[in-house]
Write a protein that holds these residues in place. Structure first.
Motif, PDB file in Angstrom:
ATOM      1  N   VAL A  32       7.508   7.764  -5.514  1.00 27.56           N
ATOM      2  CA  VAL A  32       6.425   8.132  -4.593  1.00 27.56           C
ATOM      3  C   VAL A  32       6.710   9.542  -4.085  1.00 27.56           C
ATOM      4  O   VAL A  32       7.716   9.768  -3.398  1.00 27.56           O
ATOM      5  N   GLY A  33       5.875  10.489  -4.472  1.00 24.00           N
ATOM      6  CA  GLY A  33       6.155  11.879  -4.121  1.00 24.00           C
ATOM      7  C   GLY A  33       4.917  12.680  -3.791  1.00 24.00           C
ATOM      8  O   GLY A  33       3.786  12.225  -3.998  1.00 24.00           O
ATOM      9  N   HIS A  34       5.163  13.858  -3.273  1.00 28.77           N
ATOM     10  CA  HIS A  34       4.063  14.756  -2.911  1.00 28.77           C
ATOM     11  C   HIS A  34       4.391  16.112  -3.502  1.00 28.77           C
ATOM     12  O   HIS A  34       5.225  16.834  -2.971  1.00 28.77           O
ATOM     13  N   ALA A  35       3.792  16.441  -4.620  1.00 30.99           N
ATOM     14  CA  ALA A  35       4.182  17.654  -5.329  1.00 30.99           C
ATOM     15  C   ALA A  35       3.058  18.132  -6.227  1.00 30.99           C
ATOM     16  O   ALA A  35       2.115  17.391  -6.514  1.00 30.99           O
ATOM     17  N   PHE A  36       3.180  19.350  -6.674  1.00 30.10           N
ATOM     18  CA  PHE A  36       2.217  19.930  -7.602  1.00 30.10           C
ATOM     19  C   PHE A  36       2.830  19.829  -8.998  1.00 30.10           C
ATOM     20  O   PHE A  36       3.628  20.667  -9.395  1.00 30.10           O
ATOM     21  N   VAL A  37       2.475  18.795  -9.707  1.00 26.46           N
ATOM     22  CA  VAL A  37       3.050  18.578 -11.027  1.00 26.46           C
ATOM     23  C   VAL A  37       2.190  19.286 -12.071  1.00 26.46           C
ATOM     24  O   VAL A  37       0.965  19.127 -12.085  1.00 26.46           O
ATOM     25  N   LEU A  38       2.817  20.087 -12.898  1.00 24.99           N
ATOM     26  CA  LEU A  38       2.079  20.918 -13.857  1.00 24.99           C
ATOM     27  C   LEU A  38       1.178  20.086 -14.746  1.00 24.99           C
ATOM     28  O   LEU A  38       1.512  18.985 -15.153  1.00 24.99           O
ATOM     29  N   GLY A  39       0.048  20.683 -15.060  1.00 25.75           N
ATOM     30  CA  GLY A  39      -0.957  19.938 -15.795  1.00 25.75           C
ATOM     31  C   GLY A  39      -2.115  19.617 -14.866  1.00 25.75           C
ATOM     32  O   GLY A  39      -3.177  19.238 -15.301  1.00 25.75           O
ATOM     33  N   GLY A  40      -1.883  19.796 -13.587  1.00 21.39           N
ATOM     34  CA  GLY A  40      -2.921  19.503 -12.599  1.00 21.39           C
ATOM     35  C   GLY A  40      -3.846  20.693 -12.386  1.00 21.39           C
ATOM     36  O   GLY A  40      -3.489  21.827 -12.656  1.00 21.39           O
ATOM     37  N   VAL A  73      10.117  10.002  -1.797  1.00 20.76           N
ATOM     38  CA  VAL A  73      10.556  11.397  -1.744  1.00 20.76           C
ATOM     39  C   VAL A  73       9.505  12.230  -1.018  1.00 20.76           C
ATOM     40  O   VAL A  73       8.519  12.663  -1.613  1.00 20.76           O
ATOM     41  N   PRO A  74       9.700  12.447   0.291  1.00 23.03           N
ATOM     42  CA  PRO A  74       8.715  13.233   1.037  1.00 23.03           C
ATOM     43  C   PRO A  74       8.701  14.685   0.556  1.00 23.03           C
ATOM     44  O   PRO A  74       9.671  15.145  -0.049  1.00 23.03           O
ATOM     45  N   TYR A  75       7.615  15.360   0.840  1.00 24.34           N
ATOM     46  CA  TYR A  75       7.555  16.786   0.533  1.00 24.34           C
ATOM     47  C   TYR A  75       8.648  17.508   1.302  1.00 24.34           C
ATOM     48  O   TYR A  75       8.890  17.231   2.474  1.00 24.34           O
ATOM     49  N   VAL A 115       0.883  -1.175   0.000  1.00 26.95           N
ATOM     50  CA  VAL A 115       0.000   0.000   0.000  1.00 26.95           C
ATOM     51  C   VAL A 115       0.915   1.219   0.000  1.00 26.95           C
ATOM     52  O   VAL A 115       1.826   1.321   0.821  1.00 26.95           O
ATOM     53  N   VAL A 116       0.681   2.121  -0.951  1.00 24.29           N
ATOM     54  CA  VAL A 116       1.506   3.329  -1.079  1.00 24.29           C
ATOM     55  C   VAL A 116       0.677   4.541  -0.679  1.00 24.29           C
ATOM     56  O   VAL A 116      -0.397   4.769  -1.244  1.00 24.29           O
ATOM     57  N   ILE A 117       1.166   5.295   0.298  1.00 21.10           N
ATOM     58  CA  ILE A 117       0.452   6.507   0.729  1.00 21.10           C
ATOM     59  C   ILE A 117       1.349   7.712   0.435  1.00 21.10           C
ATOM     60  O   ILE A 117       2.367   7.927   1.090  1.00 21.10           O
ATOM     61  N   ALA A 118       0.929   8.503  -0.558  1.00 22.89           N
ATOM     62  CA  ALA A 118       1.816   9.556  -1.074  1.00 22.89           C
ATOM     63  C   ALA A 118       1.630  10.909  -0.386  1.00 22.89           C
ATOM     64  O   ALA A 118       1.478  11.939  -1.030  1.00 22.89           O
ATOM     65  N   GLY A 119       1.705  10.893   0.948  1.00 23.52           N
ATOM     66  CA  GLY A 119       1.766  12.144   1.676  1.00 23.52           C
ATOM     67  C   GLY A 119       0.454  12.731   2.156  1.00 23.52           C
ATOM     68  O   GLY A 119      -0.616  12.363   1.700  1.00 23.52           O
ATOM     69  N   ASP A 120       0.567  13.686   3.115  1.00 25.10           N
ATOM     70  CA  ASP A 120      -0.584  14.267   3.803  1.00 25.10           C
ATOM     71  C   ASP A 120      -1.419  13.198   4.495  1.00 25.10           C
ATOM     72  O   ASP A 120      -2.640  13.126   4.314  1.00 25.10           O
ATOM     73  N   LEU A 121      -0.760  12.415   5.312  1.00 26.17           N
ATOM     74  CA  LEU A 121      -1.468  11.453   6.154  1.00 26.17           C
ATOM     75  C   LEU A 121      -2.299  12.228   7.165  1.00 26.17           C
ATOM     76  O   LEU A 121      -3.440  11.902   7.422  1.00 26.17           O
ATOM     77  N   TYR A 122      -1.688  13.262   7.742  1.00 33.68           N
ATOM     78  CA  TYR A 122      -2.410  14.154   8.649  1.00 33.68           C
ATOM     79  C   TYR A 122      -2.722  15.463   7.934  1.00 33.68           C
ATOM     80  O   TYR A 122      -2.088  15.811   6.943  1.00 33.68           O
ATOM     81  N   THR A 134       0.617  -6.495   5.190  1.00 33.31           N
ATOM     82  CA  THR A 134       0.829  -5.822   3.915  1.00 33.31           C
ATOM     83  C   THR A 134       1.925  -4.765   4.068  1.00 33.31           C
ATOM     84  O   THR A 134       1.804  -3.875   4.912  1.00 33.31           O
ATOM     85  N   PRO A 135       2.976  -4.846   3.267  1.00 36.06           N
ATOM     86  CA  PRO A 135       3.987  -3.790   3.327  1.00 36.06           C
ATOM     87  C   PRO A 135       3.361  -2.422   3.041  1.00 36.06           C
ATOM     88  O   PRO A 135       2.459  -2.322   2.197  1.00 36.06           O
ATOM     89  N   VAL A 136       3.797  -1.417   3.754  1.00 31.43           N
ATOM     90  CA  VAL A 136       3.277  -0.063   3.570  1.00 31.43           C
ATOM     91  C   VAL A 136       4.438   0.865   3.236  1.00 31.43           C
ATOM     92  O   VAL A 136       5.493   0.806   3.859  1.00 31.43           O
ATOM     93  N   VAL A 137       4.219   1.686   2.203  1.00 28.70           N
ATOM     94  CA  VAL A 137       5.216   2.667   1.777  1.00 28.70           C
ATOM     95  C   VAL A 137       4.558   4.032   1.939  1.00 28.70           C
ATOM     96  O   VAL A 137       3.504   4.274   1.348  1.00 28.70           O
ATOM     97  N   ALA A 138       5.129   4.902   2.763  1.00 29.00           N
ATOM     98  CA  ALA A 138       4.473   6.191   3.001  1.00 29.00           C
ATOM     99  C   ALA A 138       5.489   7.313   3.131  1.00 29.00           C
ATOM    100  O   ALA A 138       6.616   7.105   3.581  1.00 29.00           O
ATOM    101  N   ILE A 139       5.075   8.498   2.724  1.00 31.28           N
ATOM    102  CA  ILE A 139       5.929   9.678   2.854  1.00 31.28           C
ATOM    103  C   ILE A 139       5.135  10.811   3.496  1.00 31.28           C
ATOM    104  O   ILE A 139       3.909  10.784   3.529  1.00 31.28           O
ATOM    105  N   ALA A 140       5.850  11.812   3.991  1.00 31.24           N
ATOM    106  CA  ALA A 140       5.204  13.010   4.531  1.00 31.24           C
ATOM    107  C   ALA A 140       4.821  13.936   3.397  1.00 31.24           C
ATOM    108  O   ALA A 140       5.545  14.056   2.407  1.00 31.24           O
ATOM    109  N   GLY A 141       3.677  14.585   3.525  1.00 31.43           N
ATOM    110  CA  GLY A 141       3.280  15.630   2.584  1.00 31.43           C
ATOM    111  C   GLY A 141       3.501  17.003   3.203  1.00 31.43           C
ATOM    112  O   GLY A 141       4.043  17.104   4.309  1.00 31.43           O
ATOM    113  N   ASN A 142       3.073  18.036   2.497  1.00 33.69           N
ATOM    114  CA  ASN A 142       3.302  19.384   3.030  1.00 33.69           C
ATOM    115  C   ASN A 142       2.481  19.654   4.284  1.00 33.69           C
ATOM    116  O   ASN A 142       2.827  20.526   5.075  1.00 33.69           O
TER     117      ASN A 142
END
Lengths: 382, 382
Positions: free
Chosen positions: B170-178, B126-128, B43-50, B76-84
């Motif tokens: 796995v990242g937390h970012a504002f990628v253009l086009g969004g 890659v955390p924020y 399970v991949v959680i790409a930031g902003d858990l809180y 289940t293995p978990v992959v998570a990063i911090a968001g902004n």
């Protein structure tokens, strides 16, 4: 079986406006080294790991780092509970994972007190909890004081306790017989936070946190380890150490102490300003210690704190206390705020302390006039 | 190899004054069930858990509980990063222990990007991080924007990346086009937070968090999973789901979506007050959804929010928007604060909106006099 008993790390503590994190890092490095030398079967931390529920991030990083070194790198089991300064819920996060590495952390009080068993010794982990939380967790009406809460908890523990094994209680409480210092004061007001010694009779050793001196209680089976560092000037004369406990199979134990030496001590210094600023005096002093200085000078002094800080950079508190032959000692500064005085009384106190001259009726008249004028103008503006 | 991509849980989020924790608990229970059914390899959680650096304690307990179920109980293995929105340091605490249970959490950006390898797939976490933190962590001068920071990070990753294996960023970012919504707005002001799509070319799949819609970007290898729930009314029409990614050995993949259904939806409703309060209208409605209501009524309305809440208990926002034939729509309430208007103009706007009568010159004169008098007195008091 050997364990180290420590408590009251208070990471992130602010003492007189100074963050102690670097001092704590220094002492904890010594502690890690001590663990490496002693090779205990467990390290017990009896609460107040942090100084507040939301500690500064560098304190969070420091705790993570130190526990990792002890638990993972040195492979030492760690037993820890939350104290009244910790946030039970925040500290508890992740504790289910830590157990796999023999890091036993209990933040929140629960309705189960299964002991952590390490090399034949049973550790009962009882985090600090308000009576209301204990009432709720144990679903026991009538729990309204810390005494009743502790009694309920220990009663619950006793249901499954084997008295023929060495049993260690790990708790964070104000056990009667202890002496308080300024930095523990909050909890104990009115005595409602106290619990009696007799409750702990079922245990071979009671490892407590909360009071900051290892001498806070005189008992052959109940012990405070004392805090990691001195955290207030009322602790200036306390020894600070961790306790090394060698537990035997029959539940008796040997105990010895190892002290930790911070770079800067916290202590009190007193004398006349001129004397303290004299090279021959301060050349023998560790001038960068954290100091509370009490000046004996009479009369007005021009910016004494500035002058003192040029020699003693870490003066945290300055008081003045006259040493008069036939008079009672008089305090200044600190006492001013304690009582509700009129403006005139406050000025009179200030005047006599600063000049040691009499505050005559003439002077009183002049000041009364000035004060009234000021108060009048202030009132108009409102 | 199958993984689930999710992000932006924002636990502890407050939406229009309402804590969403119970809604989050409901949806996360569904998520746990979905993990149980899908049996993914990760399970991949790409930031902003809180939702914020110091979340409320019940959010802390909820995250602990949910991750424990997924990672420990369901293995289940978990992959998570911090968001902004997360505190890098606070979230990072304990991560060294979690790894033992295949829970890979990276809160703080570091100078090393060793991938987490799960069943033949490499995950780069890659955390924020603010550009300044990346500059510091990577010790790279000239990193002043998010674009430069991401470029430096991915350059560093590429040094050891094997392009013949499936690699997931796995990242937390504002990628253009969004496209942004209200609840993501903070970061994106001025476009300085943006990074371009081309940077992610080295990766087979880029699992992003930050933008709340899974449709925020149209790209064949870069994806937002979207947030767990709708967190603002600008998200009212977005679908919310998690992405199930089946990764093949050659780095191509299949993707499908599974939606999560909160008890209460967040949506917009508009009409005339009388109409909305009519049984025949609302009996077909899910009245306890979180609602933004736009009223089309002209003229004054007596306490419309109170009346509406008797039918729709969870009205979070009320607006009025006149629907006039030959005029442009007029907004009230919200628009008032947006412009700098004089007291008279503000009153005029208020008057016309509340009464739909004309604000005549006579009336204007009276109000001018009143306003001047009030301002005068206020000035005197200062």
């Amino acid at each position: 079986m050997k364990f180290i008993h420590t408590a009251d790390w208070h990471l992130g503590k602010l003492v007189h406006g100074i963050y102690m994190t670097e001092d704590q890092r220094e002492v904890l490095n010594q502690f890690v080294q001590l663990v490496e030398e002693e090779k205990p079967d467990a390290v017990v931390i009896a609460g107040d790991l942090y100084d507040r529920s939301v500690p500064p991030t560098d304190a969070v990083e420091l705790l993570d780092e130190v526990l990792f070194k002890i638990n993972v790198e040195l492979k030492t089991p760690v037993v820890a509970i939350a104290g009244n300064h910790d946030s039970a819920e925040r500290l508890h996060f992740g504790s289910s994972w830590y157990r796999n590495s023999h890091f036993y952390l209990t933040g929140k009080i629960q309705n189960e007190f299964k002991p952590v068993q390490i090399n034949g010794v049973n550790f009962y982990l009882v985090p600090y909890a308000e009576p209301g939380n204990v009432r709720h967790a144990l679903n026991r009406e009538g729990v309204n004081s810390h005494q009743e809460a502790m009694k309920a908890i220990i009663g619950k523990i006793e249901e499954n306790l084997n008295p023929n094994e060495p049993n260690v209680f790990v708790g964070h409480a104000f056990v009667l017989g202890g002496n308080t210092t300024d930095s523990e004061r909050t909890l104990s007001v009115g005595g409602s936070g106290c619990v009696t010694q007799d409750l702990f009779a079922p245990f071979s050793y009671t490892a407590l946190g909360h009071l900051h001196s290892p001498d806070a209680i005189k008992h052959d089976k109940i012990f405070y380890s004392g805090s990691l560092l001195k955290y207030s000037f009322s602790e200036a004369k306390q020894r600070k150490s961790v306790s090394i406990v060698e537990m035997k199979e029959n539940g008796t134990f040997d105990i010895r102490y190892r002290s930790l030496a911070p770079k800067q001590d916290m202590r009190e210094l007193s004398g006349y300003l001129e004397e303290l600023l004299d090279t021959s005096f301060y050349e023998k002093e560790k001038v960068d210690d954290y100091l509370k200085i009490t000046l004996h000078d009479e009369g007005a002094l021009l910016d004494p704190i500035e002058k003192l800080r040029q020699v003693y950079p870490n003066v945290l508190h300055l008081e003045r206390k006259l040493v008069l032959k036939d008079m009672k000692d008089k305090k200044s500064f600190t006492s001013v705020r304690e009582e509700k005085k009129s403006e005139l009384e406050l000025f009179e106190q200030f005047y006599t302390e600063m000049t040691t001259a009499e505050f005559t009726e003439d002077k009183k008249e002049v000041m009364t006039e000035v004060i009234e004028k000021v108060l009048q103008e202030e009132g108009d503006r409102r």
